[in-house]
Design a protein around this motif. Structure first.
Motif, PDB file in Angstrom:
ATOM      1  N   HIS A   1     -67.833 -29.342 -40.795  1.00 40.85           N
ATOM      2  CA  HIS A   1     -67.246 -28.937 -39.506  1.00 40.85           C
ATOM      3  C   HIS A   1     -67.329 -27.424 -39.348  1.00 40.85           C
ATOM      4  O   HIS A   1     -67.815 -26.720 -40.230  1.00 40.85           O
ATOM      5  CB  HIS A   1     -65.762 -29.337 -39.462  1.00 40.85           C
ATOM      6  CG  HIS A   1     -65.529 -30.798 -39.347  1.00 40.85           C
ATOM      7  ND1 HIS A   1     -65.111 -31.397 -38.191  1.00 40.85           N
ATOM      8  CD2 HIS A   1     -65.656 -31.794 -40.260  1.00 40.85           C
ATOM      9  CE1 HIS A   1     -64.984 -32.699 -38.385  1.00 40.85           C
ATOM     10  NE2 HIS A   1     -65.315 -32.964 -39.637  1.00 40.85           N
ATOM     11  N   SER A   2     -66.777 -26.940 -38.212  1.00 43.78           N
ATOM     12  CA  SER A   2     -66.635 -25.495 -37.992  1.00 43.78           C
ATOM     13  C   SER A   2     -65.245 -25.208 -37.464  1.00 43.78           C
ATOM     14  O   SER A   2     -64.661 -26.021 -36.751  1.00 43.78           O
ATOM     15  CB  SER A   2     -67.611 -24.990 -36.927  1.00 43.78           C
ATOM     16  OG  SER A   2     -68.930 -25.337 -37.217  1.00 43.78           O
TER      17      SER A   2
ATOM     18  N   ARG B   1     -65.334 -31.954 -27.946  1.00 45.72           N
ATOM     19  CA  ARG B   1     -64.690 -32.526 -29.131  1.00 45.72           C
ATOM     20  C   ARG B   1     -64.931 -34.032 -29.320  1.00 45.72           C
ATOM     21  O   ARG B   1     -65.105 -34.499 -30.429  1.00 45.72           O
ATOM     22  CB  ARG B   1     -63.171 -32.309 -28.996  1.00 45.72           C
ATOM     23  CG  ARG B   1     -62.319 -32.837 -30.144  1.00 45.72           C
ATOM     24  CD  ARG B   1     -62.244 -31.850 -31.247  1.00 45.72           C
ATOM     25  NE  ARG B   1     -61.247 -32.193 -32.250  1.00 45.72           N
ATOM     26  CZ  ARG B   1     -61.012 -31.451 -33.319  1.00 45.72           C
ATOM     27  NH1 ARG B   1     -61.698 -30.337 -33.505  1.00 45.72           N
ATOM     28  NH2 ARG B   1     -60.114 -31.808 -34.204  1.00 45.72           N
TER      29      ARG B   1
ATOM     30  N   HIS C   1     -67.684 -33.433 -34.386  1.00 48.06           N
ATOM     31  CA  HIS C   1     -67.266 -32.578 -33.270  1.00 48.06           C
ATOM     32  C   HIS C   1     -68.477 -31.782 -32.774  1.00 48.06           C
ATOM     33  O   HIS C   1     -68.955 -30.875 -33.469  1.00 48.06           O
ATOM     34  CB  HIS C   1     -66.151 -31.641 -33.736  1.00 48.06           C
ATOM     35  CG  HIS C   1     -64.927 -32.383 -34.192  1.00 48.06           C
ATOM     36  ND1 HIS C   1     -64.144 -31.973 -35.239  1.00 48.06           N
ATOM     37  CD2 HIS C   1     -64.376 -33.534 -33.715  1.00 48.06           C
ATOM     38  CE1 HIS C   1     -63.140 -32.837 -35.389  1.00 48.06           C
ATOM     39  NE2 HIS C   1     -63.266 -33.795 -34.480  1.00 48.06           N
TER      40      HIS C   1
ATOM     41  N   GLU D   1     -69.427 -27.905 -33.151  1.00 47.08           N
ATOM     42  CA  GLU D   1     -69.255 -27.282 -34.469  1.00 47.08           C
ATOM     43  C   GLU D   1     -70.604 -27.128 -35.172  1.00 47.08           C
ATOM     44  O   GLU D   1     -70.904 -27.738 -36.201  1.00 47.08           O
ATOM     45  CB  GLU D   1     -68.224 -28.073 -35.261  1.00 47.08           C
ATOM     46  CG  GLU D   1     -66.873 -28.030 -34.532  1.00 47.08           C
ATOM     47  CD  GLU D   1     -65.740 -28.740 -35.245  1.00 47.08           C
ATOM     48  OE1 GLU D   1     -65.948 -29.202 -36.385  1.00 47.08           O
ATOM     49  OE2 GLU D   1     -64.653 -28.833 -34.655  1.00 47.08           O
TER      50      GLU D   1
HETATM   51 ZN   LIG Z   1     -64.234 -30.405 -36.588  1.00 49.57          ZN
END
Ligand SMILES: [Zn+2]
Length: 375
Positions: free
Chosen positions: A277-278, A233, A183, A186
């Motif tokens: 991820h974030s 995204r 993503h 992130e």
């Molecule tokens: Zn993510």
């Protein structure tokens, strides 16, 4: 295919005319990797309104922005930013003296606004730190100087950007898999990953021991097109890569799956995997202990250790499983029958703490995996 290329051409022309909204004295540049604004409108000569547009919808609320802004004459300008169909998530930052600084801003219901002093020298403003393919390239090149590391391309994105790996080989068949940047916005998870990997490939005693016993595969930038375009995204096909692992329809995911298949066909055993991820807070999404019997306490043993080593870092955990969702950790659990974790850093977590936590997380994961191996 013709329709698609005409559409892409149209979109690229459209993105080049962001300046059409502005008077002659202000310039907004979006012609660089990670840049994105969407629509812009000049309210008056001291106020600009940006409306961020996602790559497609529906989409997770992660409105990204990145642009360079300058003015012929020095002046203070107010910039308001809103997100089409969403609300602002990231705190604006400016690149100055070789580093990123938070810009003081006002938060309204869904929008933000802030003032900047413009001059002929462009100000680079971004939602989070800009971590583009070139930065990954330099980082990987520096690691690739080490004799034990292999830096190579394992596949290509839709727009033909490389999906690269860093890999170290041990005299064993056990593998640790580390992936990231599915993503694009992130970035805090990506920063954690870089530090984590730096530590795993460092000269510390535990890292050296670990690399003798475990092979390590690192694929840090799975969505290079999304990163380039400043997507919120998805990949260029408009798909969420972290929902694609069950079917591997997207080339970015398929290249990793194919590479893992090759490792296993050659006798490799995947022992654990981490996907960076974030989100809004620091949290580790785990596979429930009772979902898989093999090394079922490994994740919690690791996170218990991390919690003890770094009391100032809150180790939140949430166990969950959903075999049909196409998430990476679930794919690892279902295909290789081992536990895996989604390592999420908060968007606004202090960057020094991200580094500190990543070093301790790497250290404690290596020691936990080594201790399990001895049993
Ligand atoms: Zn993510």
């Amino acid at each position: 295919m013709i329709h698609k290329s005409i559409l892409l051409l149209f979109l690229s022309i459209f993105s080049n005319i962001a300046n059409a909204c502005l008077n002659d004295d202000i310039t907004i540049d979006t012609q660089f990797a990670t840049a994105r604004i969407g629509h812009c409108e000049q309210i008056n000569d001291k106020h600009i309104q940006l409306t961020l547009l996602p790559e497609n919808t529906p989409i997770n609320n992660s409105p990204w922005f990145g642009f360079k802004i300058s003015a012929k004459e020095q002046k203070q300008v107010k910039i308001s930013i809103k997100a089409d169909g969403g609300k602002m998530r990231y705190r604006p930052k400016v690149f100055k003296d070789n580093t990123w600084h938070l810009i003081p801003f006002e938060k309204h219901d869904k929008d933000i606004s802030f003032s900047v002093n413009l001059s002929s020298e462009p100000l680079w403003i971004s939602a989070q730190e800009s971590l583009n393919s070139l930065a990954y390239h330099h980082w990987a090149k520096a690691h690739a100087q080490k004799s034990f590391l292999n830096h190579d391309i394992i596949g290509w994105s839709i727009e033909h950007r490389p999906i690269f790996k860093l890999e170290s080989r041990a005299k064993s068949n056990q593998w640790l898999i580390l992936v990231g940047r599915q993503h694009p916005p992130e970035v805090t998870g990506a920063l954690a990953m870089l530090t984590f990997v730096d530590h795993v490939f460092s000269d510390t005693a535990i890292a050296k021991t670990f690399r003798k016993r475990f092979n390590i595969l690192v694929v840090p930038n799975i969505n290079p097109d999304g990163v380039y375009h400043g997507y919120w995204r998805h990949n260029v096909a408009g798909k969420d890569l972290n929902r694609d692992w069950k079917t591997a329809m997207q080339p970015e995911v398929a290249s990793v799956v194919k590479y893992l298949d090759g490792l296993v066909e050659n006798g490799g055993e995947i022992k654990y995997a981490v996907d960076f991820h974030s989100t809004y807070k620091d949290i580790f999404y785990t596979i429930p202990e009772d979902y898989l019997s093999h090394n079922h306490t490994l994740t919690n043993d690791w996170l218990d250790k991390l919690e003890k080593t770094l009391p100032e870092f809150e180790v939140r955990r949430k166990a969950g499983q959903n075999p049909n969702r196409g998430v990476f950790k679930q794919f690892i659990a279902d295909k290789y029958k081992v536990h895996a974790v989604t390592y999420e850093m908060g968007d606004n977590t202090d960057r020094a703490l991200i580094d500190k936590a990543a070093i301790e997380a790497a250290e404690t994961l290596m020691s936990t995996l080594l201790s399990k191996q001895k049993q």
